[in-house]
Write a protein that holds these residues in place. Structure first.
Motif, mmCIF file in Angstrom:
data_model
loop_
_atom_site.group_PDB
_atom_site.id
_atom_site.type_symbol
_atom_site.label_atom_id
_atom_site.label_comp_id
_atom_site.label_asym_id
_atom_site.label_seq_id
_atom_site.Cartn_x
_atom_site.Cartn_y
_atom_site.Cartn_z
ATOM 1 N N TRP A 81 -50.922 77.724 128.947
ATOM 2 C CA TRP A 81 -49.420 77.742 129.791
ATOM 3 C C TRP A 81 -48.271 77.714 129.155
ATOM 4 O O TRP A 81 -47.269 78.671 129.640
ATOM 5 N N ILE A 82 -48.303 77.151 127.927
ATOM 6 C CA ILE A 82 -46.884 77.707 127.315
ATOM 7 C C ILE A 82 -46.585 79.393 126.827
ATOM 8 O O ILE A 82 -45.599 79.788 127.727
ATOM 9 N N ILE A 83 -48.180 79.508 126.572
ATOM 10 C CA ILE A 83 -47.759 81.523 126.296
ATOM 11 C C ILE A 83 -47.298 81.547 127.258
ATOM 12 O O ILE A 83 -46.091 82.640 127.503
ATOM 13 N N ARG A 84 -48.094 81.118 128.754
ATOM 14 C CA ARG A 84 -47.801 82.321 129.713
ATOM 15 C C ARG A 84 -46.379 82.489 129.572
ATOM 16 O O ARG A 84 -45.361 83.200 130.531
ATOM 17 N N ALA A 85 -45.227 80.454 129.766
ATOM 18 C CA ALA A 85 -44.366 80.710 130.084
ATOM 19 C C ALA A 85 -43.357 81.466 128.898
ATOM 20 O O ALA A 85 -42.464 81.680 129.950
ATOM 21 N N LEU A 86 -43.365 81.126 128.206
ATOM 22 C CA LEU A 86 -42.793 82.110 126.787
ATOM 23 C C LEU A 86 -42.856 83.738 127.351
ATOM 24 O O LEU A 86 -41.461 83.920 127.388
ATOM 25 N N ARG A 87 -44.265 83.916 127.741
ATOM 26 C CA ARG A 87 -44.250 85.323 127.722
ATOM 27 C C ARG A 87 -43.442 86.083 129.128
ATOM 28 O O ARG A 87 -42.157 86.746 129.278
ATOM 29 N N ARG A 88 -42.861 85.426 130.262
ATOM 30 C CA ARG A 88 -42.355 85.124 131.201
ATOM 31 C C ARG A 88 -40.817 85.004 130.322
ATOM 32 O O ARG A 88 -39.764 86.162 131.227
ATOM 33 N N ALA A 89 -40.620 84.320 129.597
ATOM 34 C CA ALA A 89 -38.893 83.768 129.812
ATOM 35 C C ALA A 89 -39.056 85.282 129.048
ATOM 36 O O ALA A 89 -37.415 86.139 129.109
ATOM 37 N N ALA A 103 -39.898 87.826 128.819
ATOM 38 C CA ALA A 103 -39.824 89.452 129.854
ATOM 39 C C ALA A 103 -38.600 89.354 131.040
ATOM 40 O O ALA A 103 -37.904 90.312 131.217
ATOM 41 N N ALA A 104 -37.965 88.715 130.894
ATOM 42 C CA ALA A 104 -36.389 88.350 131.832
ATOM 43 C C ALA A 104 -35.553 88.704 131.105
ATOM 44 O O ALA A 104 -34.596 89.290 131.566
ATOM 45 N N GLU A 105 -35.802 88.991 129.958
ATOM 46 C CA GLU A 105 -35.151 89.935 128.811
ATOM 47 C C GLU A 105 -35.346 90.953 128.526
ATOM 48 O O GLU A 105 -34.779 91.940 127.437
ATOM 49 N N GLY A 106 -36.925 91.555 129.149
ATOM 50 C CA GLY A 106 -36.626 93.037 128.771
ATOM 51 C C GLY A 106 -37.013 92.441 127.463
ATOM 52 O O GLY A 106 -37.447 94.043 126.308
ATOM 53 N N ARG A 107 -38.184 91.825 126.562
ATOM 54 C CA ARG A 107 -38.361 92.123 124.972
ATOM 55 C C ARG A 107 -39.710 90.741 125.121
ATOM 56 O O ARG A 107 -40.237 90.225 124.361
ATOM 57 N N GLU A 108 -40.647 91.062 126.218
ATOM 58 C CA GLU A 108 -42.301 90.667 126.477
ATOM 59 C C GLU A 108 -43.025 91.516 124.666
ATOM 60 O O GLU A 108 -43.606 89.542 123.958
ATOM 61 N N ASP A 109 -42.003 92.024 124.298
ATOM 62 C CA ASP A 109 -43.210 92.634 122.953
ATOM 63 C C ASP A 109 -42.679 91.702 121.700
ATOM 64 O O ASP A 109 -43.704 91.626 120.546
ATOM 65 N N GLU A 110 -41.628 90.544 121.769
ATOM 66 C CA GLU A 110 -41.328 89.895 120.981
ATOM 67 C C GLU A 110 -42.193 88.516 120.975
ATOM 68 O O GLU A 110 -42.422 87.552 119.974
ATOM 69 N N ASP A 113 -45.398 87.959 120.529
ATOM 70 C CA ASP A 113 -46.542 87.311 118.725
ATOM 71 C C ASP A 113 -44.933 86.436 118.166
ATOM 72 O O ASP A 113 -45.287 85.978 116.808
ATOM 73 N N ALA A 114 -43.978 87.190 117.806
ATOM 74 C CA ALA A 114 -43.504 87.006 116.727
ATOM 75 C C ALA A 114 -42.429 85.853 117.111
ATOM 76 O O ALA A 114 -42.609 84.788 116.138
ATOM 77 N N LEU A 115 -42.359 84.971 118.188
ATOM 78 C CA LEU A 115 -42.223 83.704 118.250
ATOM 79 C C LEU A 115 -43.641 82.918 118.181
ATOM 80 O O LEU A 115 -43.028 81.963 117.676
ATOM 81 N N LEU A 116 -44.301 83.313 118.813
ATOM 82 C CA LEU A 116 -45.664 82.056 118.308
ATOM 83 C C LEU A 116 -45.522 81.919 117.060
ATOM 84 O O LEU A 116 -45.605 80.836 116.851
ATOM 85 N N ALA A 117 -45.716 83.096 116.208
ATOM 86 C CA ALA A 117 -45.634 82.610 114.577
ATOM 87 C C ALA A 117 -44.790 82.045 114.421
ATOM 88 O O ALA A 117 -44.660 81.304 113.505
ATOM 89 N N ALA A 118 -43.312 81.871 114.662
ATOM 90 C CA ALA A 118 -41.763 81.180 114.469
ATOM 91 C C ALA A 118 -42.239 79.683 115.018
ATOM 92 O O ALA A 118 -41.615 78.712 114.358
ATOM 93 N N ASP A 119 -43.078 79.296 116.280
ATOM 94 C CA ASP A 119 -43.190 78.141 116.287
ATOM 95 C C ASP A 119 -44.160 76.971 115.352
ATOM 96 O O ASP A 119 -44.205 76.229 115.729
ATOM 97 N N ASN A 120 -45.117 78.226 114.608
ATOM 98 C CA ASN A 120 -46.175 77.785 113.575
ATOM 99 C C ASN A 120 -45.434 78.018 112.127
ATOM 100 O O ASN A 120 -45.917 77.592 111.557
#
Length: 480
Positions: A182-190, A192-199, A201-208
């Motif tokens: 559910w968090i992955i999907r929420a982050l993807r939507r956020a 995508a609202a900026e037109g940057r859904e392709d980021e 993987d980089a966001l998930l890596a930064a979280d870790n």
């Protein structure tokens, strides 16, 4: 074999006092500290980032052991979901059937076996000793068998094994990146609202990734050290070693604070020129980092700040954070909605740093990803909306409210702001992007959706994922 028969080997039935226990076994201090924090997170909903430094100090760990305890604690918490899938496979049962005290030791052992350079025998033996001390020989034998099974395969083999059982691409990504679906999907939507859904993987890596420790120099009380952070004029990186020693040496005029938190507080202060005698309010102040920064700016500028925190223990943290700032800041202990409603038109600037899911600080508070659920969002959004609505009523004409969350979840950010704007015709939204650009030392890469709202990101800005919107109450008799 039934669940009843398996419980003595690590199931949920607790051991009787003294039953099946051998002599106490020696546990290396760093691992003992890490395990103690993991147990507190599981049993008491403790916050690791608050408990771990105190536990390290209490145990008297040297710098090397402190670093090990920190890595073991945060690493285990970050990848808990992935480790649980591996433990369940190795144990042949769901983790819900494993005693929580045993499970925490297994998670700690799995992290050492799969994600560190700790020798396999040390990872197994130390984890088994933790279980033996806490739960007895029977549980220790179960833990030994599970960890030895995990140690027989490589991390890559385990990852492939658990991902092969996934039911969807998002579930595979969840197991790979240790984020709930559910968090992955929420982050993807956020994104995508900026037109940057392709980021994503980089966001998930930064979280870790372990975040850099950032310090704030309170204006008028301390000067930023080196190296400077790129954006907030008050921010600099920890020079190394124990940052809490730097804080202690500065008597509170220097504090540990994420650069994103500094930026949103400074944006409220910079939203318009400050007039002598302005009245400010930090409505949801705990634990006090933004409060201290605002108090320092207010003191320099002749403004008067009040703070509010509904939880008494957190209100105490706010008072402690303010000790370095000259002057008196009244700290209330009330429901923020009630306080704001009781002071109509009283404040020129209000910070609403609303309670939220904390999805923007997962690198700093890794347990939050396993603690929250989608069901929490609706209740939080209702509270956030009520806090912002009452804060607007407490604004003087021309007053400004900063709505801030440490979450990029669209329901908690643009959703709340849009709802409040729909219900009021005496508000205008300021261009927070332009205001923050004037505050920042170097250009910020911010999405422009036309609203003027700001969303910071760990992978793009090296900050927590802070959201900021600035709303101004129109003069009396005017409407937007």
């Amino acid at each position: 074999m039934s669940g009843q028969e398996r419980r003595p080997h690590g199931g949920r039935r607790p051991q009787r006092s003294g039953a099946n226990r051998g002599p106490a076994r020696t546990v290396q201090p760093a691992r003992a500290v890490a395990y103690g924090v993991l147990r507190a997170v599981t049993e008491s909903d403790a916050y690791a980032n608050l408990l771990l430094p105190a536990s390290i100090a209490e145990a008297g760990l040297d710098q090397k052991d402190a670093a090990l305890a920190t890595e073991l604690t945060y690493g285990t918490l970050r990848r808990q979901g992935t480790y649980d899938a591996i433990i369940a496979d190795a144990a042949g049962r769901p983790v819900s059937e494993i005693d929580p005290a045993v499970l925490d030791a297994l998670r700690l052992g799995a992290h050492q076996l799969l994600s560190t350079r700790v020798a396999g025998h040390a990872a197994v033996n130390e984890s088994v000793n933790l279980v033996a001390t806490a739960q007895g020989r029977g549980a220790a034998g179960f833990a030994n068998a599970v960890l030895r099974r995990i140690g027989r395969d490589t991390p890559g083999a385990w990852q492939q094994r658990i991902e092969s059982a996934a039911r969807s691409d998002d579930e595979r990504l969840s197991l790979r990146t240790a984020h709930p679906v559910w968090i992955i999907r929420a982050l993807r939507r956020a994104l995508a609202a900026e037109g940057r859904e392709d980021e994503l993987d980089a966001l998930l890596a930064a979280d870790n990734a372990s975040p850099e420790v950032t310090l704030v120099a309170l204006p008028g009380l301390a000067e930023p050290g080196e190296p400077r952070r790129p954006y907030a004029p008050t921010a600099f990186a920890s020079p190394g070693g124990d940052p809490h020693r730097v804080v202690a040496d500065a008597a509170g005029a220097v504090r540990v604070q994420d650069e994103g938190s500094q930026l949103v507080a400074l944006a409220l202060a910079a939203a318009r020129p400050i007039a002598e005698g302005e009245q400010w309010l930090d409505l949801c102040a705990g634990p006090g980092g933004k409060t201290a920064l605002l108090a320092a700016v207010a003191h320099e500028s002749g403004a008067v700040l009040e703070a509010n925190e509904v939880v008494p223990a957190r209100a105490g943290l706010v008072r402690n954070a303010l000790r370095a700032v000259p002057g008196d800041v009244t700290v209330h202990e009330e429901d923020g909605r009630a306080l704001a409603a009781s002071r109509p038109g009283a404040f020129d600037r209000i910070l609403v740093d609303a309670p939220c899911t904390g999805l923007g600080a997962l690198r700093r508070r890794p347990e939050a990803r396993w603690r929250k659920s989608p069901a929490d969002v609706a209740d939080l959004v209702a509270l956030q909306t009520e806090l912002l609505t009452e804060a607007v009523s407490a604004l003087a004409p021309g007053g400004i409210v900063a709505y801030v969350t440490c979450s990029p979840h669209l329901a908690e950010t643009t959703g709340v702001v849009s709802e409040v704007l729909r219900d009021r015709d005496d508000l205008v939204e300021l261009d927070a992007r332009a205001i923050l650009a004037d505050v920042a030392r170097s250009p910020l890469d911010l999405a422009d959706d036309g609203s003027g709202r700001v969303q910071l990101w760990p992978h793009r800005h090296g900050t927590d994922a802070m959201f900021l919107a600035l709303l101004q109450r129109t003069p009396e008799g005017e409407s937007r």
